[in-house]
Design a protein around this motif. Structure first.
Motif, PDB file in Angstrom:
ATOM      1  N   TYR A 236      18.311  12.453  -4.132  1.00  0.00           N
ATOM      2  CA  TYR A 236      17.791  13.582  -3.352  1.00  0.00           C
ATOM      3  C   TYR A 236      16.356  13.902  -3.780  1.00  0.00           C
ATOM      4  O   TYR A 236      15.471  14.092  -2.939  1.00  0.00           O
ATOM      5  CB  TYR A 236      18.679  14.810  -3.539  1.00  0.00           C
ATOM      6  CG  TYR A 236      18.167  16.021  -2.806  1.00  0.00           C
ATOM      7  CD1 TYR A 236      18.343  16.162  -1.432  1.00  0.00           C
ATOM      8  CD2 TYR A 236      17.482  17.031  -3.489  1.00  0.00           C
ATOM      9  CE1 TYR A 236      17.853  17.262  -0.755  1.00  0.00           C
ATOM     10  CE2 TYR A 236      16.983  18.143  -2.820  1.00  0.00           C
ATOM     11  CZ  TYR A 236      17.180  18.253  -1.450  1.00  0.00           C
ATOM     12  OH  TYR A 236      16.685  19.339  -0.793  1.00  0.00           O
ATOM     13  N   ARG A 237      16.126  13.942  -5.083  1.00  0.00           N
ATOM     14  CA  ARG A 237      14.793  14.224  -5.598  1.00  0.00           C
ATOM     15  C   ARG A 237      13.802  13.152  -5.160  1.00  0.00           C
ATOM     16  O   ARG A 237      12.676  13.458  -4.725  1.00  0.00           O
ATOM     17  CB  ARG A 237      14.842  14.303  -7.122  1.00  0.00           C
ATOM     18  CG  ARG A 237      13.493  14.420  -7.823  1.00  0.00           C
ATOM     19  CD  ARG A 237      12.747  15.670  -7.448  1.00  0.00           C
ATOM     20  NE  ARG A 237      11.525  15.810  -8.232  1.00  0.00           N
ATOM     21  CZ  ARG A 237      10.473  16.496  -7.854  1.00  0.00           C
ATOM     22  NH1 ARG A 237      10.481  17.153  -6.690  1.00  0.00           N
ATOM     23  NH2 ARG A 237       9.403  16.575  -8.629  1.00  0.00           N
ATOM     24  N   ALA A 238      14.199  11.890  -5.215  1.00  0.00           N
ATOM     25  CA  ALA A 238      13.315  10.801  -4.808  1.00  0.00           C
ATOM     26  C   ALA A 238      12.991  10.880  -3.325  1.00  0.00           C
ATOM     27  O   ALA A 238      11.855  10.625  -2.911  1.00  0.00           O
ATOM     28  CB  ALA A 238      13.968   9.462  -5.137  1.00  0.00           C
TER      29      ALA A 238
ATOM     30  N   ASN B 297       0.803  -1.215   0.000  1.00  0.00           N
ATOM     31  CA  ASN B 297       0.000   0.000   0.000  1.00  0.00           C
ATOM     32  C   ASN B 297       0.844   1.277   0.000  1.00  0.00           C
ATOM     33  O   ASN B 297       0.325   2.352   0.315  1.00  0.00           O
ATOM     34  CB  ASN B 297      -0.933  -0.004   1.214  1.00  0.00           C
ATOM     35  CG  ASN B 297      -1.864  -1.204   1.224  1.00  0.00           C
ATOM     36  OD1 ASN B 297      -2.504  -1.486   0.215  1.00  0.00           O
ATOM     37  ND2 ASN B 297      -1.932  -1.908   2.347  1.00  0.00           N
ATOM     38  N   ARG B 298       2.121   1.163  -0.341  1.00  0.00           N
ATOM     39  CA  ARG B 298       3.000   2.331  -0.341  1.00  0.00           C
ATOM     40  C   ARG B 298       3.153   2.896  -1.748  1.00  0.00           C
ATOM     41  O   ARG B 298       3.182   2.150  -2.738  1.00  0.00           O
ATOM     42  CB  ARG B 298       4.387   1.956   0.195  1.00  0.00           C
ATOM     43  CG  ARG B 298       4.389   1.467   1.631  1.00  0.00           C
ATOM     44  CD  ARG B 298       4.124   2.579   2.617  1.00  0.00           C
ATOM     45  NE  ARG B 298       5.278   3.410   2.808  1.00  0.00           N
ATOM     46  CZ  ARG B 298       6.228   3.160   3.704  1.00  0.00           C
ATOM     47  NH1 ARG B 298       6.151   2.086   4.490  1.00  0.00           N
ATOM     48  NH2 ARG B 298       7.252   3.976   3.853  1.00  0.00           N
ATOM     49  N   ARG B 299       3.256   4.211  -1.821  1.00  0.00           N
ATOM     50  CA  ARG B 299       3.611   4.852  -3.088  1.00  0.00           C
ATOM     51  C   ARG B 299       5.118   4.656  -3.283  1.00  0.00           C
ATOM     52  O   ARG B 299       5.918   5.029  -2.424  1.00  0.00           O
ATOM     53  CB  ARG B 299       3.256   6.337  -3.065  1.00  0.00           C
ATOM     54  CG  ARG B 299       1.753   6.585  -3.090  1.00  0.00           C
ATOM     55  CD  ARG B 299       1.436   8.075  -3.119  1.00  0.00           C
ATOM     56  NE  ARG B 299       1.947   8.743  -4.299  1.00  0.00           N
ATOM     57  CZ  ARG B 299       1.360   8.736  -5.495  1.00  0.00           C
ATOM     58  NH1 ARG B 299       0.230   8.043  -5.669  1.00  0.00           N
ATOM     59  NH2 ARG B 299       1.874   9.388  -6.507  1.00  0.00           N
ATOM     60  N   LEU B 300       5.486   4.097  -4.415  1.00  0.00           N
ATOM     61  CA  LEU B 300       6.872   3.735  -4.653  1.00  0.00           C
ATOM     62  C   LEU B 300       7.507   4.692  -5.654  1.00  0.00           C
ATOM     63  O   LEU B 300       7.028   4.844  -6.791  1.00  0.00           O
ATOM     64  CB  LEU B 300       6.969   2.294  -5.170  1.00  0.00           C
ATOM     65  CG  LEU B 300       6.350   1.220  -4.268  1.00  0.00           C
ATOM     66  CD1 LEU B 300       6.554  -0.156  -4.869  1.00  0.00           C
ATOM     67  CD2 LEU B 300       6.930   1.279  -2.858  1.00  0.00           C
ATOM     68  N   ILE B 301       8.566   5.353  -5.200  1.00  0.00           N
ATOM     69  CA  ILE B 301       9.330   6.270  -6.047  1.00  0.00           C
ATOM     70  C   ILE B 301      10.572   5.520  -6.511  1.00  0.00           C
ATOM     71  O   ILE B 301      11.454   5.200  -5.704  1.00  0.00           O
ATOM     72  CB  ILE B 301       9.748   7.547  -5.279  1.00  0.00           C
ATOM     73  CG1 ILE B 301       8.574   8.096  -4.456  1.00  0.00           C
ATOM     74  CG2 ILE B 301      10.330   8.561  -6.239  1.00  0.00           C
ATOM     75  CD1 ILE B 301       7.361   8.478  -5.254  1.00  0.00           C
ATOM     76  N   PHE B 302      10.652   5.214  -7.795  1.00  0.00           N
ATOM     77  CA  PHE B 302      11.768   4.443  -8.322  1.00  0.00           C
ATOM     78  C   PHE B 302      12.876   5.349  -8.849  1.00  0.00           C
ATOM     79  O   PHE B 302      12.612   6.319  -9.566  1.00  0.00           O
ATOM     80  CB  PHE B 302      11.302   3.536  -9.465  1.00  0.00           C
ATOM     81  CG  PHE B 302      10.653   2.260  -9.008  1.00  0.00           C
ATOM     82  CD1 PHE B 302      11.394   1.093  -8.894  1.00  0.00           C
ATOM     83  CD2 PHE B 302       9.307   2.234  -8.691  1.00  0.00           C
ATOM     84  CE1 PHE B 302      10.798  -0.079  -8.469  1.00  0.00           C
ATOM     85  CE2 PHE B 302       8.700   1.065  -8.278  1.00  0.00           C
ATOM     86  CZ  PHE B 302       9.446  -0.097  -8.161  1.00  0.00           C
ATOM     87  N   VAL B 303      14.108   5.018  -8.484  1.00  0.00           N
ATOM     88  CA  VAL B 303      15.299   5.600  -9.097  1.00  0.00           C
ATOM     89  C   VAL B 303      15.937   4.473  -9.896  1.00  0.00           C
ATOM     90  O   VAL B 303      16.352   3.454  -9.325  1.00  0.00           O
ATOM     91  CB  VAL B 303      16.284   6.136  -8.044  1.00  0.00           C
ATOM     92  CG1 VAL B 303      17.550   6.664  -8.709  1.00  0.00           C
ATOM     93  CG2 VAL B 303      15.624   7.225  -7.215  1.00  0.00           C
TER      94      VAL B 303
ATOM     95  N   GLN C 227       4.982  12.445  -0.188  1.00  0.00           N
ATOM     96  CA  GLN C 227       3.889  11.527  -0.519  1.00  0.00           C
ATOM     97  C   GLN C 227       3.770  10.356   0.458  1.00  0.00           C
ATOM     98  O   GLN C 227       2.976   9.453   0.238  1.00  0.00           O
ATOM     99  CB  GLN C 227       4.097  10.990  -1.941  1.00  0.00           C
ATOM    100  CG  GLN C 227       4.163  12.076  -2.995  1.00  0.00           C
ATOM    101  CD  GLN C 227       4.434  11.522  -4.385  1.00  0.00           C
ATOM    102  OE1 GLN C 227       4.258  10.337  -4.653  1.00  0.00           O
ATOM    103  NE2 GLN C 227       4.871  12.387  -5.284  1.00  0.00           N
ATOM    104  N   ARG C 228       4.591  10.383   1.520  1.00  0.00           N
ATOM    105  CA  ARG C 228       4.623   9.271   2.477  1.00  0.00           C
ATOM    106  C   ARG C 228       4.858   7.946   1.763  1.00  0.00           C
ATOM    107  O   ARG C 228       4.204   6.931   2.029  1.00  0.00           O
ATOM    108  CB  ARG C 228       3.320   9.211   3.287  1.00  0.00           C
ATOM    109  CG  ARG C 228       3.099  10.448   4.155  1.00  0.00           C
ATOM    110  CD  ARG C 228       1.857  10.311   5.007  1.00  0.00           C
ATOM    111  NE  ARG C 228       1.647  11.495   5.842  1.00  0.00           N
ATOM    112  CZ  ARG C 228       0.644  11.663   6.680  1.00  0.00           C
ATOM    113  NH1 ARG C 228      -0.282  10.707   6.797  1.00  0.00           N
ATOM    114  NH2 ARG C 228       0.529  12.764   7.405  1.00  0.00           N
ATOM    115  N   GLY C 229       5.794   7.996   0.858  1.00  0.00           N
ATOM    116  CA  GLY C 229       6.110   6.819   0.062  1.00  0.00           C
ATOM    117  C   GLY C 229       7.457   6.228   0.427  1.00  0.00           C
ATOM    118  O   GLY C 229       8.032   6.528   1.478  1.00  0.00           O
TER     119      GLY C 229
END
Length: 432
Positions: free
Chosen positions: A401-403, A332-338, A410-412
Motif C-alpha cells: 500500500y505504501r509503495a 526512465n521510471r522511478r522505481l519503488i522497491f518492496v 512520483q509517477r513511478g
C-alpha cells in the motif's frame, strides 16, 4: 487433520543438519507402491534459476501438441495444488485427499525402518508421482526441488535432462562454489539420456564431463542451439531460434526479460530433441505453446496504475537478471522497491543490483520463520545505497500500500521482489 495439514506435519528441515539427503526413502516408498514412476515419461529440469519458466514453456508446447501433461514445480504461489498440475489445472482437494489416504500407511511403514521419517518434499513428490500415474498423463515436466543428485525427484529415469543456469545458491547444502553446485545439478544426468543446458563456464565443463561419463549426448546453448532477440517491450518479446542442422524459427513469448529468451530457447531445444525421438510436435505447436506460456511471479505485471511488477528474484543471479530487465523495460521510471528476503540468502549480493536502480526501498518480510528481519535488510540497503530512502514494514500488504502511494505521487512503478514466499503473499493482495 486435512490432507495439507498432514503433508505439512513432516519436517522440511530436521532442525540441526538441514534437509535429509538421499534417495533411499523415496525408493523404498515407491517400491511398496509398485513403482508407478516407471510407467511415466518424464523431462527432468534442474538449475539455479529459470527452472520453473523452462518447465512452463515446455509444458505449454506439449499441451499445444495435443498431449496430456503433468507439471510438477515448487514452491506454490497461490494454492498448494499449484505444484501438481495437469493441463493447466491444479490437483483437486478430493483427489489430494484420496492420494493421502493411499500413501499414509506406506509412509508410516518406511518411517519405522532404518530409512526414517520422510521429509515434506519427499511426501509431496511421492503424491505427485501417484497422481500423474493415476491420471495416465502422456508426459510429466518434472522440476527438481533443490540440487539434483540427491533431490527426491531424482528417482526417475527421464526422456531428457535439462539444466538451466548454475549459480551460487543454497551453498550451505550443495557445497561452496559453482563447480561443487554444478556437480549436484549434473547428478540428474542418466546413462544414455540426452542432456540439454544453458549453463556456461565451469558449470558447463562439469555438465559435459558428467555427460561423457554417463554416455549421455550433451547439447549446449550457443553451440548446438541459440537464440537472438529481435524485439522486446512490456507486452512480450520476439526472438530467432537456431538449432541442430541450422533449423530456424521466429518465435514470440509473453514472459519478460532477456533471461526468458534463454529459458524459452532451452525448452524449444528440448521439444526438437523429443521430436527427433519420435514425439509428434509440430512447428505450429511450438510457436503457439511458447507464445501462450505464462509463469506467475516472474516479472509479472499485476497492475497498470501504478505499473506494478512481481518477480521472485531470491538469489544474486535472479536479482541481476531482474535488474537487467528493468534497465531495458523501464529506463526512465522511478522505481519503488518492496523487498523481502529469507535470512539464509546472500542478502547483500541480492540487494546490490537492485539498490542501484531504486528511488525508494520498503523492506518487509514474508510470514515465515526463515524470513530475514526487516532491520537487517534495511541496514544492508543503507550500506549499499546511503542516499536512497528506506522504510521497514512487517506486513507485506502494508508495504504494498505504501509503495503504491509513493508510485502514484512520483509517477513511478512498484517492483515487488525477493523471496517467492513473499511474492505469494503479494499476489494474494494484488491479484483477485
Amino acid at each position: 487433520m486435512s490432507a495439507t495439514d498432514w503433508i505439512h506435519s513432516f519436517d522440511r528441515f530436521d532442525g540441526r543438519k538441514g534437509i535429509k539427503p538421499g534417495l533411499e526413502r523415496m525408493e523404498a516408498m515407491l517400491l511398496l507402491l509398485g513403482q508407478p514412476h516407471r510407467d511415466l515419461r518424464f523431462v527432468h529440469v534442474a538449475g539455479t534459476n529459470g527452472k520453473g519458466s523452462t518447465c512452463a514453456f515446455l509444458a505449454s508446447v506439449l499441451e499445444q501438441a495435443g498431449y496430456r501433461v503433468g507439471l510438477y514445480t515448487s514452491p506454490y504461489l497461490s494454492a498448494f495444488g499449484d505444484r501438481m498440475r495437469i493441463g493447466g489445472c491444479n490437483i483437486t482437494d478430493d483427489a489430494l485427499d484420496a492420494l493421502v489416504d493411499r500413501v499414509k500407511p506406506v509412509v508410516e511403514e518406511v518411517a519405522a525402518t532404518v530409512h526414517g521419517r520422510p521429509t515434506e518434499f519427499e511426501v509431496i513428490t511421492l503424491l505427485s508421482i501417484l497422481f500423474y500415474a493415476q491420471e495416465r498423463v502422456d508426459f510429466v515436466v518434472w522440476e527438481t526441488g533443490l540440487g539434483g543428485r540427491l533431490d527426491a525427484t531424482n528417482v526417475v529415469t527421464p526422456l531428457l535432462s535439462l539444466i538451466t543456469n548454475v549459480g551460487r545458491d543454497h551453498e550451505a547444502i550443495l557445497g561452496q562454489g559453482i563447480e561443487r553446485i554444478a556437480v549436484e545439478k549434473a547428478g540428474i544426468i542418466k546413462p544414455g539420456v540426452p542432456v540439454l543446458t544453458t549453463a556456461k563456464g565451469v558449470a558447463l565443463d562439469v555438465i559435459e564431463r558428467t555427460a561423457r561419463e554417463q554416455g549421455a549426448p550433451c547439447y549446449a546453448a550457443d553451440r548446438d542451439f541459440s537464440a537472438k532477440r529481435t524485439a522486446y517491450g512490456l507486452d512480450g518479446q520476439s526472438f530467432d531460434w537456431r538449432g541442430i542442422g541450422d533449423h530456424h524459427v521466429a518465435l514470440r513469448i509473453r514472459l519478460l526479460g532477456p533471461h526468458q529468451i534463454d529459458n524459452a530457447a532451452l525448452a524449444l531445444a528440448a521439444c526438437v530433441q523429443l521430436r527427433r525421438m519420435g514425439v509428434a510436435i509440430t512447428g505450429e505447436a511450438m510457436q503457439a505453446g511458447l507464445k501462450s506460456a505464462a509463469w506467475p511471479g516472474r516479472l509479472e505485471i499485476v497492475s497498470q496504475s501504478p505499473l506494478t511488477l512481481l518477480d521472485g528474484a531470491h538469489n544474486p543471479e535472479g536479482a541481476a537478471a531482474l535488474a537487467a530487465a528493468l534497465k531495458e523495460l523501464l529506463p526512465n521510471r522511478r522505481l519503488i522497491f518492496v523487498i523481502g528476503i529469507l535470512a539464509d540468502k546472500a542478502i547483500p549480493d541480492v540487494l546490490a543490483p537492485l539498490t542501484e536502480l531504486a528511488a525508494h526501498v520498503i523492506v518487509t518480510r514474508p510470514d515465515m520463520d526463515r524470513a530475514a528481519q526487516t532491520s537487517d535488510v534495511a541496514d544492508a540497503v543503507r550500506t549499499l545505497a546511503p542516499t536512497t530512502p528506506v522504510e521497514t514494514m512487517d506486513r507485506v500488504s502494508s508495504a504494498l500500500y505504501r509503495a503504491t502511494v509513493l508510485a502514484m505521487e512520483q509517477r513511478g512503478a512498484v517492483i515487488c521482489t525477493g523471496s517467492l514466499y513473499m511474492i505469494s503473499e503479494a499476489r494474494a493482495v494484488l491479484v483477485p
